[in-house]
Design an enzyme around this catalytic site. Sequence first.
Site, PDB file in Angstrom:
ATOM      1  N   ASP A 158       0.837  -1.203   0.000  1.00  0.00           N
ATOM      2  CA  ASP A 158       0.000   0.000   0.000  1.00  0.00           C
ATOM      3  C   ASP A 158       0.876   1.260   0.000  1.00  0.00           C
ATOM      4  O   ASP A 158       0.370   2.392  -0.063  1.00  0.00           O
ATOM      5  CB  ASP A 158      -1.007   0.000   1.154  1.00  0.00           C
ATOM      6  N   SER A 159       2.194   1.070   0.002  1.00  0.00           N
ATOM      7  CA  SER A 159       3.127   2.177  -0.235  1.00  0.00           C
ATOM      8  C   SER A 159       2.820   2.824  -1.587  1.00  0.00           C
ATOM      9  O   SER A 159       3.226   3.957  -1.846  1.00  0.00           O
ATOM     10  CB  SER A 159       4.575   1.675  -0.198  1.00  0.00           C
TER      11      SER A 159
ATOM     12  N   ASP B 224      -1.152  -6.413  -0.489  1.00  0.00           N
ATOM     13  CA  ASP B 224      -1.305  -5.733   0.810  1.00  0.00           C
ATOM     14  C   ASP B 224      -2.769  -5.388   1.068  1.00  0.00           C
ATOM     15  O   ASP B 224      -3.446  -4.838   0.196  1.00  0.00           O
ATOM     16  CB  ASP B 224      -0.504  -4.424   0.766  1.00  0.00           C
TER      17      ASP B 224
ATOM     18  N   LYS C 148      -0.830  -9.575   2.875  1.00  0.00           N
ATOM     19  CA  LYS C 148      -0.107  -9.070   4.046  1.00  0.00           C
ATOM     20  C   LYS C 148      -1.003  -8.077   4.782  1.00  0.00           C
ATOM     21  O   LYS C 148      -1.755  -7.341   4.141  1.00  0.00           O
ATOM     22  CB  LYS C 148       1.193  -8.364   3.615  1.00  0.00           C
TER      23      LYS C 148
ATOM     24  N   GLU D 249      -1.077  -5.406   8.477  1.00  0.00           N
ATOM     25  CA  GLU D 249      -0.332  -4.811   9.593  1.00  0.00           C
ATOM     26  C   GLU D 249      -1.028  -5.091  10.915  1.00  0.00           C
ATOM     27  O   GLU D 249      -2.260  -5.058  10.988  1.00  0.00           O
ATOM     28  CB  GLU D 249      -0.218  -3.293   9.397  1.00  0.00           C
TER      29      GLU D 249
ATOM     30  N   GLU E  16       9.301  -3.908  10.313  1.00  0.00           N
ATOM     31  CA  GLU E  16       9.645  -2.594   9.750  1.00  0.00           C
ATOM     32  C   GLU E  16      10.074  -1.648  10.865  1.00  0.00           C
ATOM     33  O   GLU E  16       9.398  -1.540  11.900  1.00  0.00           O
ATOM     34  CB  GLU E  16       8.447  -2.001   8.991  1.00  0.00           C
TER      35      GLU E  16
HETATM   36  O1  KIV Z   1       3.500  -1.103   1.597  1.00  0.00           O
HETATM   37  C1  KIV Z   1       4.647  -1.537   1.517  1.00  0.00           C
HETATM   38  O2  KIV Z   1       5.354  -1.357   0.528  1.00  0.00           O
HETATM   39  C2  KIV Z   1       5.154  -2.296   2.662  1.00  0.00           C
HETATM   40  C3  KIV Z   1       6.612  -2.607   2.690  1.00  0.00           C
HETATM   41  C4  KIV Z   1       7.381  -1.391   2.911  1.00  0.00           C
HETATM   42  C5  KIV Z   1       6.940  -3.675   3.651  1.00  0.00           C
HETATM   43  O3  KIV Z   1       4.409  -2.639   3.531  1.00  0.00           O
END
Ligand code: KIV
EC number: 2.1.2.11
Length: 259
Positions: free
Chosen positions: A40-41, A79, A108, A110, A177
């Site tokens: 989600d970056s 994500d 993934k 958080e 992280e």
């Molecule tokens: O969103 C993302 O790119 C991430 C990574 C930095 C681990 O969660």
Amino acid sequence: MTITQIQAKKGVEKITAITAYDALFGKIFDNEVDFILVGDSLSHSFGGNSDTLSIGIDEMIYHTKAVCKGVKESLVVGDMSFGSYCNESEALKNAIRFYKETNAGAIKLEGGLNRVGIVKSIINEGVAVMGHIGLMPQFARSEGGYKIKGKSEESANRLKEEALALQEAGVFAIVLEGVKHEVATEITQMLSIPTIGIGSGVHCDGQILVWSDAFGFFTEFKPKFVRRYLEGEALLKGAIREYVKDVKNQNFPNLDESY
Ligand code: KIV
């Protein structure tokens, strides 16, 4: 690359990972790294937003679908966006969408102790989950910024507890992280599943970077943990200026480039 193959690398060889957000870059990174995260970056690095909070699950699925089209060998991990797993039924619905609508091998999300129930339900439904603890960008606004974790004994103990709880819940790997490297090392030694570090030192089982950071395309700021392997922005600026110059000078297109 399967989840089992990634897990088998723990203690044998380092696990490599990078983000990608489209088929074009997915294809470039495919087979070069063990897994590709559609993070989600995306919201921050490519969407022009100040954090990762505003991206939605439909956008994450769209981009994961695109990455999967370009990737044949590496594992793709999608994500879960902020707000898409705040309760069990939402989490299940959205995690299942990743498997139904994309070819991602895992999702993934958080969170630590607060996510254990959700993680278990998703895994029970047959979707593989990667955990993410330490500095969690989805919490940056409520925590008042991007805070490094594991600085105090209390914080270190909390991280260890969370890592063990997530492992127990069945995640196949955990992103650490922004965790103090000594604490990340201890967690890595404690767990039987791999840890994937970002800003958490060399002793994690693997490393991940956001591609636009690593290759110098996102230049607004450079976090301490980023190593730039390319000055991408400068290279691209040079190329676009060449193109503009050639158009203005009528040096492009030439006859070979014309029908
Ligand atoms: O969103 C993302 O790119 C991430 C990574 C930095 C681990 O969660």
